[in-house]
Design an enzyme around this catalytic site. Structure first.
Site, PDB file in Angstrom:
ATOM      1  N   LYS A  53      -4.709  -7.693   7.546  1.00 48.27           N
ATOM      2  CA  LYS A  53      -5.023  -6.346   8.007  1.00 48.27           C
ATOM      3  C   LYS A  53      -6.272  -6.358   8.906  1.00 48.27           C
ATOM      4  CE  LYS A  53      -2.831  -4.308   3.965  1.00 48.27           C
ATOM      5  NZ  LYS A  53      -2.963  -3.738   2.617  1.00 48.27           N
ATOM      6  N   GLN A  97      -7.453  -2.245  -1.790  1.00 50.32           N
ATOM      7  CA  GLN A  97      -6.297  -3.103  -2.024  1.00 50.32           C
ATOM      8  C   GLN A  97      -5.936  -3.143  -3.507  1.00 50.32           C
ATOM      9  OE1 GLN A  97      -4.472  -4.444   0.414  1.00 50.32           O
ATOM     10  NE2 GLN A  97      -3.106  -5.618  -0.889  1.00 50.32           N
ATOM     11  N   ASP A 120      -3.486   4.562   3.453  1.00 50.35           N
ATOM     12  CA  ASP A 120      -2.391   3.993   2.666  1.00 50.35           C
ATOM     13  C   ASP A 120      -1.390   5.065   2.245  1.00 50.35           C
ATOM     14  OD1 ASP A 120      -2.149   1.272   2.144  1.00 50.35           O
ATOM     15  OD2 ASP A 120      -3.831   1.264   0.739  1.00 50.35           O
TER      16      ASP A 120
HETATM   17  N1  GUN Z   1      -0.960  -3.909  -2.645  1.00 48.52           N
HETATM   18  C1  GUN Z   1       0.302  -4.202  -2.241  1.00 48.52           C
HETATM   19  N2  GUN Z   1       0.651  -3.443  -1.183  1.00 48.52           N
HETATM   20  C2  GUN Z   1      -0.409  -2.650  -0.917  1.00 48.52           C
HETATM   21  C3  GUN Z   1      -0.653  -1.664   0.073  1.00 48.52           C
HETATM   22  O1  GUN Z   1       0.187  -1.334   0.913  1.00 48.52           O
HETATM   23  N3  GUN Z   1      -1.883  -1.084   0.033  1.00 48.52           N
HETATM   24  C4  GUN Z   1      -2.804  -1.398  -0.891  1.00 48.52           C
HETATM   25  N4  GUN Z   1      -3.962  -0.770  -0.868  1.00 48.52           N
HETATM   26  N5  GUN Z   1      -2.611  -2.316  -1.820  1.00 48.52           N
HETATM   27  C5  GUN Z   1      -1.417  -2.940  -1.835  1.00 48.52           C
END
Ligand code: GUN
Length: 296
Positions: A53, A97, A120
């Site tokens: 990311k 995350q 998100d």
């Molecule tokens: N863990 C697995 N997928 C995601 C996501 O799309 N966002 C976040 N914050 N954590 C994750």
């Protein structure tokens, strides 16, 4: 002959579009959009995702911040960091995350995030707004799937869509979105899960299948109708000693046997995964430009 839905190709096209928009903003003297990512502990998968990311942010010209904490951080300390990010006018959007260590209540953390910075799309306000069709941040994976269908001009109108999995992050939101009166959307949606009795028969009647249950190669060829569109959201690390990393990223679809029956199918890796990351970039631009994000 089936066609691959190439998430790598489409995501690089979208990244290029975003990069140009950022360049225009900066050329006019504007501030760069800024995405922050909070990472707690050393989960291998999470570290990889967050690194991708941050790299994607750099590619499009965003500012990015990676805020890492030891897994022993207390819930209160993490909530204080969330408050700081909420109040920091230089941060347009951020993610925390998941998964978080067991001693931290994930829901409490998600609900503390300012929904206007929730790129998100996990905050209940965004989930609720999405479900009634108001402007919102769509969660990244479902949005990536819609964008992929859109860019390949797949007309989903009237399709029977079967979603396998009912997670808050993928199954539920993609079911909601495919049901909307919109394109892509306008599907008749069935959601299957661990208690579904006649999974095979339901899948056999599907024009579109979204496999998001996290079980490697679960979807077999005898479950798929000729000409179906298959979207594979699975990304399980299966041990593989022949690889340098020691694992192979494996989807929820038995690709080699299912693909020949499909009209379109996503590969793993290189399908939904890159689209998820680019969705986060799209949401960050949205956070930056959305007027309501500035009305605080
Ligand atoms: N863990 C697995 N997928 C995601 C996501 O799309 N966002 C976040 N914050 N954590 C994750």
């Amino acid at each position: 002959m089936y066609q691959i839905l190439d998430g790598r190709k489409v995501s690089s096209e979208i990244k290029e579009e975003i990069r140009q928009r950022v360049a225009e903003i900066v050329a006019k003297g504007g501030r760069r959009p800024h995405l922050a990512a909070v990472l707690v502990g050393h989960d291998g998968g999470s570290e990889t995702y967050v690194a991708s990311k941050v790299k994607a942010c750099e590619e499009v010209g965003f500012a990015s911040s990676l805020i890492s904490f030891d897994e022993n951080i207390t819930e209160e300390q993490l909530l204080q960091e969330v408050d700081r990010l909420n109040n920091n006018p230089d941060i347009d959007g951020y993610i925390v995350q998941l998964p978080l260590p067991k001693h931290i209540d994930e829901q409490k953390v998600m609900e503390r995030i300012d929904f206007r910075k929730d790129v998100d799309g996990f905050h209940p306000i965004n989930v609720g707004r999405t479900s009634i069709g108001l402007p919102s941040f769509l969660s990244a994976t479902p949005q990536g799937i819609l964008e992929l269908l859109n860019r390949y001009h797949i007309d989903t109108n009237g399709m029977h869509a079967v979603v396998i999995g009912r997670s808050n992050i993928v199954g539920k939101p993609i079911a909601t979105l495919l049901m909307r009166k919109a394109q892509p959307g306008n599907c008749t949606v069935t959601v299957c899960h661990s208690a579904t009795k006649n999974m095979k028969e339901i899948c056999q009647s599907a024009d579109l299948i979204v496999a998001a249950l996290g079980k490697p190669e679960f979807l077999k060829e005898d479950m798929v109708k000729e000409g179906a569109v298959v979207i594979d959201v699975g990304t399980t690390r299966v041990p593989d000693s022949t690889r340098k990393s020691g694992y192979k990223l494996t989807g929820d679809v038995d690709f080699d046997r299912v693909a020949p029956k499909c009209s379109y199918i996503t590969p793993v890796p290189g399908g939904v995964g890159p689209m998820t990351i680019v969705s986060l970039m799209m949401n960050t631009i949205k956070a930056y430009t959305w007027s309501y994000s500035k009305e605080k």
